[in-house]
Design an enzyme around this catalytic site. Structure first.
Site, short mmCIF file in Angstrom:
data_model
loop_
_atom_site.label_atom_id
_atom_site.label_comp_id
_atom_site.label_asym_id
_atom_site.label_seq_id
_atom_site.Cartn_x
_atom_site.Cartn_y
_atom_site.Cartn_z
CD GLU A 33 -1.26 -2.27 2.24
OE1 GLU A 33 -1.95 -3.01 3.00
OE2 GLU A 33 -0.15 -2.61 2.05
CB CYS A 82 -0.52 -4.13 8.61
SG CYS A 82 0.48 -3.01 8.24
#
Length: 205
Positions: free
Chosen positions: A65, A91
């Site tokens: 990301e 996460c």
């Protein structure tokens, strides 16, 4: 009512979202297999175009990301209305790098799609966290393919052990050499080819 992650079947995602997940899976495959999963991310604009993709290159490097968002920043890409499509749930913890959930929020991304949940104790819950902070979060796109991509990692995590591949060649009586200690071929060409395929798969990944 508390916002939640919407779990959807493949057919409920758009063709452009499918294409973006394919791009994310392809990006993930560029990563290094090891203690961490391989993860890919793609940024899909409002016109259905993939503007950037990113992947995790190994322990201590940017997560997928953050890698995609870095490319967007460097290119000066307007992220208004952009959807981030990811192979694994973002996460929600700080390890060697910061939480991907915070990077997503800071970038102003308000639509996230991920394929499969991260079930690890430290990292899980990113989808719910994003939803609670106003992001539209959907889960389930190409989940089977994403799970297959990280089957070794999911096995290791679920069973709390390393994933081990053992390759051994021995005769029917359990020997690996001739009685006088000399080395002889035990396996045939097909078995040797299979062994090289196993080695090659680990080298490529």
């Amino acid at each position: 009512m508390t916002p939640s992650v919407q779990v959807q079947a493949d057919e409920n995602f758009t063709p452009a979202e499918h294409t973006a997940m394919v791009a994310a899976l392809d990006a993930a495959a560029l990563g290094v297999r090891g203690a961490n999963p391989v993860v890919g991310a793609a940024l899909l604009d409002t016109h259905g175009r993939i503007v950037h993709s990113g992947h995790h290159s190994g322990a201590g490097t940017l997560h997928a990301e953050a890698d995609a968002l870095r490319k967007a920043r460097e290119a000066g890409t307007d992220l208004t209305g952009v959807t981030m499509v990811i192979t694994l749930e973002p996460c929600n913890h700080t390890g060697r790098t910061g939480p991907c959930t915070r990077a997503i929020l800071d970038a102003g991304i308000d639509n996230v799609i991920f394929a499969v949940q991260d079930g690890t104790e430290a990292a899980r819950g990113g989808g719910r966290f994003l939803a609670e902070h106003g992001v539209k979060v959907r889960q389930g796109l190409m989940a089977e393919q994403a799970a297959d991509l990280n089957d070794r990692w999911f096995t290791a995590q679920s069973q709390n052990r390393p994933f081990v591949t053992l390759k051994i060649a021995q005769s029917l009586d359990g020997r690996v050499a001739a009685p006088d200690g000399t080395s002889q071929w035990i396996t045939g060409p097909a078995a040797r080819d299979a062994g090289h395929e196993i080695r090659g798969a680990w080298t490529r990944s």
